[in-house]
Design a protein around this motif. Sequence first.
Motif, PDB file in Angstrom:
ATOM      1  N   ASN A 128       1.066   3.979  -3.034  1.00 44.73           N
ATOM      2  CA  ASN A 128       0.707   5.376  -2.806  1.00 44.73           C
ATOM      3  C   ASN A 128       1.854   6.331  -3.120  1.00 44.73           C
ATOM      4  O   ASN A 128       1.633   7.411  -3.663  1.00 44.73           O
ATOM      5  N   SER A 188      -5.920   1.870  -0.180  1.00 49.81           N
ATOM      6  CA  SER A 188      -6.093   1.497   1.216  1.00 49.81           C
ATOM      7  C   SER A 188      -6.704   0.100   1.260  1.00 49.81           C
ATOM      8  O   SER A 188      -7.065  -0.464   0.226  1.00 49.81           O
ATOM      9  N   LYS A 228      -5.276   7.079  -4.233  1.00 46.74           N
ATOM     10  CA  LYS A 228      -4.705   6.574  -2.990  1.00 46.74           C
ATOM     11  C   LYS A 228      -5.289   5.194  -2.715  1.00 46.74           C
ATOM     12  O   LYS A 228      -6.492   4.987  -2.805  1.00 46.74           O
ATOM     13  N   ILE A 234       0.850  -1.199   0.000  1.00 45.77           N
ATOM     14  CA  ILE A 234       0.000   0.000   0.000  1.00 45.77           C
ATOM     15  C   ILE A 234       0.890   1.256   0.000  1.00 45.77           C
ATOM     16  O   ILE A 234       0.662   2.186  -0.771  1.00 45.77           O
TER      17      ILE A 234
END
Length: 130
Positions: free
Chosen positions: A27, A46, A44, A23
Amino acid sequence: MFTNTWNTILDWFRDRSERAKLIRSFNDAAKQAFVLSVVPTLIKASVSKGDRRYRHQFSHWMNTGFRIQAFKGEQLSKNELMQIGNVILDDSVLIRKLVVLGFDTLEVCGDVGAYGCKWQIKDFMQLESK
């Protein structure tokens, strides 16, 4: 019995660490691409709950969704959400990493609006047959 329990705990933390690393690196790359104007929208990643219907033999025991949120300041069309999803799904290395790390659902949503798109990740693994 204690050894098996301890190994399970260690595996869980190792998996969690690897998922967090993926992650974070995703990002960082997304931010860099946005700053350099390679992509028009900041995204982004998540972790999310995922969709239980999409589970596979490698699914993590909880939080099996890989969610992409696109920041545009206005509601994205379904076509725009699908385009973002397709870019992710076309990356065979990323898809394999997601499966190995226990993800089973790809979700794409915007920062405005109440809807998004989702895919069953294993359907996009490009397995070579010999």
